[in-house]
Motif scaffolding. Structure first.
Motif, PDB file in Angstrom:
ATOM      1  N   ARG A  13       0.972  -1.226  -0.593  1.00  0.00           N
ATOM      2  CA  ARG A  13      -0.288   0.436   0.057  1.00  0.00           C
ATOM      3  C   ARG A  13       0.712   1.077   0.234  1.00  0.00           C
ATOM      4  NH1 ARG A  13      -4.223   2.529   0.777  1.00  0.00           N
ATOM      5  NH2 ARG A  13      -5.900   0.695   0.452  1.00  0.00           N
ATOM      6  N   ASP A  14       2.440   1.301   0.430  1.00  0.00           N
ATOM      7  CA  ASP A  14       3.105   2.753   1.115  1.00  0.00           C
ATOM      8  C   ASP A  14       3.783   2.584  -0.401  1.00  0.00           C
ATOM      9  OD1 ASP A  14       1.822   2.909   3.299  1.00  0.00           O
ATOM     10  OD2 ASP A  14       3.438   1.804   4.572  1.00  0.00           O
ATOM     11  N   ALA A  16       2.973   3.245  -3.337  1.00  0.00           N
ATOM     12  CA  ALA A  16       2.469   3.815  -4.613  1.00  0.00           C
ATOM     13  C   ALA A  16       1.541   4.855  -4.295  1.00  0.00           C
ATOM     14  CB  ALA A  16       1.592   3.167  -5.572  1.00  0.00           C
ATOM     15  N   LYS A  17       1.807   6.031  -4.415  1.00  0.00           N
ATOM     16  CA  LYS A  17       1.054   7.513  -4.301  1.00  0.00           C
ATOM     17  C   LYS A  17      -0.517   7.733  -5.472  1.00  0.00           C
ATOM     18  CE  LYS A  17       4.380  10.011  -2.520  1.00  0.00           C
ATOM     19  NZ  LYS A  17       4.601   9.735  -0.944  1.00  0.00           N
ATOM     20  N   PRO A  18      -1.503   7.918  -4.885  1.00  0.00           N
ATOM     21  CA  PRO A  18      -2.843   7.577  -5.899  1.00  0.00           C
ATOM     22  C   PRO A  18      -2.515   9.042  -6.731  1.00  0.00           C
ATOM     23  CG  PRO A  18      -2.994   8.067  -3.691  1.00  0.00           C
ATOM     24  CD  PRO A  18      -1.547   9.005  -3.532  1.00  0.00           C
ATOM     25  N   HIS A 163      -9.855   9.860  -8.845  1.00  0.00           N
ATOM     26  CA  HIS A 163      -9.051   9.609  -8.456  1.00  0.00           C
ATOM     27  C   HIS A 163      -9.147   8.356 -10.085  1.00  0.00           C
ATOM     28  CE1 HIS A 163      -6.166  10.663  -5.665  1.00  0.00           C
ATOM     29  NE2 HIS A 163      -6.940  10.929  -5.263  1.00  0.00           N
ATOM     30  N   ALA A 303      -3.754   1.664  -3.068  1.00  0.00           N
ATOM     31  CA  ALA A 303      -3.175   2.701  -2.847  1.00  0.00           C
ATOM     32  C   ALA A 303      -3.305   3.846  -4.706  1.00  0.00           C
ATOM     33  CB  ALA A 303      -1.874   2.609  -2.765  1.00  0.00           C
ATOM     34  N   GLY A 306      -6.581   5.930  -5.124  1.00  0.00           N
ATOM     35  CA  GLY A 306      -7.235   6.879  -4.391  1.00  0.00           C
ATOM     36  C   GLY A 306      -7.789   6.090  -3.313  1.00  0.00           C
TER      37      GLY A 306
END
Length: 380
Positions: A13-14, A16-18, A163, A303, A306
């Motif tokens: 989950r951490d 990637a950014k949206p 997103h 992730a 978004g």
């Protein structure tokens, strides 16, 4: 050293950014995640309205009927005075000064005279009773469901900021794989490729490539394309035909997860290419691949899309023979808060998963009790 299952899921989950967000017409936003919260653009209701067909009244009865208003009409200009009544339809604005609405079935009339019992404040929806203009109704990161679309429309929105859905390309490797017909000695049907589209409910599958066990072809497949996430099937272990780790090293990829303390599925991996695209390596055994999808691919896609992480779903699971050091993922069916093992959970077979509606997360040492369950739809 294989990464603990819980840490691996959080690492995915951490990783990637949206993705970027776009303003979309309401129907086009269904299934995406809100990039900004839905705020009320007006009060709801915008004025005092009737919750029933009947009569708006003021003061003690009987009342003299002085007018009528229907749903869709403007607010009556008249100010209702004590002893007066106004006929109203459900959803119609009530005159200023109204104390209550009396349902029509409780009323009797004699010409312009209305007789009934009225309870002060009853059946009137006051202005801003539901929400006030500017209130946040749904927070950013929430999935845009049909109810969210209806709420947004009711709050005055024609569009929503959402997103983009992640684009996924699948690469299925293996000299032993058949894509049609009967399995035969030394050759097996590809079970992972047909399974994956139904597991990518929060992504757009833009293509599936079938490769032989050829490292050069795998380099080409990983180095090209427009996908945000590349999902490889097979070649994640350390055998002579397992090229993925060597290919990722040649491509200067950063390997975030190189094995998870999980059964089945421990050879799964997660890497990031120099251009920012993510690679999720699924083991070649079908049930192990499903375990890797739920462990790494789903939280990564959530992730990127978004979607805010949600509280885990749990159920009570009896003692199923926990592993001493690794997390087990066990196919189960759920009923009334109880998870019942489906059986048939060998790494190379989807039989148990096909009978199940979730995988139970069995931590090391579990001897019966509440556990997390992972449904097959994309969710973190």
């Amino acid at each position: 050293m294989n990464m603990p299952w819980t840490l691996a899921r959080q690492t995915a989950r951490d990783a990637a950014k949206p993705l970027d967000a776009n303003e979309l017409a309401l129907p086009d936003a269904l299934g995406l995640a809100l990039a900004s919260g839905v705020r009320a653009l007006t009060d709801q209701p915008t004025c005092a309205t009737s919750a029933m067909d009947g009569y708006a009244v003021t003061g003690p009865g009987p009342w003299r009927i002085v007018g009528r208003v229907a749903a869709g009409d403007p607010v009556p200009e008249a100010f209702l005075r004590s002893g007066e009544a106004f006929g109203v339809a459900t959803g119609a604005p009530v005159p200023d000064g109204s104390d209550a609405v009396v349902p029509v079935e409780l009323c009797s009339t004699d010409g312009a005279l209305l007789v009934a019992d009225a309870l002060p404040g009853k059946h009137i929806r006051r202005q801003a009773e539901d929400w006030t203009a500017g209130d946040e109704l749904v927070p950013a990161g929430s999935p845009i469901t049909p109810a969210v679309l209806g709420l947004a429309a009711g709050a005055g929105h024609d569009t929503l900021l959402a997103h983009r859905r992640p684009r996924v390309a699948v690469i299925v490797t293996g000299d032993e794989l058949l894509h049609a017909g009967l399995p035969r000695p030394g050759r097996v049907r590809d079970a992972i490729g047909p399974m994956l589209p139904g597991l990518l409910t929060r992504a757009d599958l833009i293509g599936t490539t079938h490769l032989r066990d050829d490292p050069a072809a795998l380099v080409d497949a990983l180095a090209s394309g427009q996908a945000d996430v590349l999902v490889t099937c097979g070649a994640t272990s350390v055998g002579p035909a397992d090229h993925l780790r060597r290919v990722l090293a040649d491509l200067d990829a950063e390997v975030l997860i190189s094995g998870v303390a999980c059964r089945p599925g421990h050879p799964m991996l997660l890497a990031v290419l120099p251009d920012g695209r993510c690679v999720v390596g699924l083991p070649g055994n079908p049930f192990a691949a499903l375990a890797a999808v739920l462990t790494l691919l789903h939280p990564l896609l959530d992730a990127l899309g978004g979607h805010t992480a949600r509280p885990p779903v749990t159920a009570w699971l009896p003692d199923v023979g926990a592993h001493r050091t690794d997390t087990r993922l066990v196919p189960v069916t759920r009923s009334g808060g109880l998870a019942v093992p489906a059986g048939h959970d060998r790494p190379g077979s989807l039989w148990g998963a096909a009978l199940a509606d979730a995988l139970a997360v069995v931590p090391p040492g579990h001897r019966g009790g509440e556990v997390e369950v992972l449904t097959f739809g994309s969710a973190s």
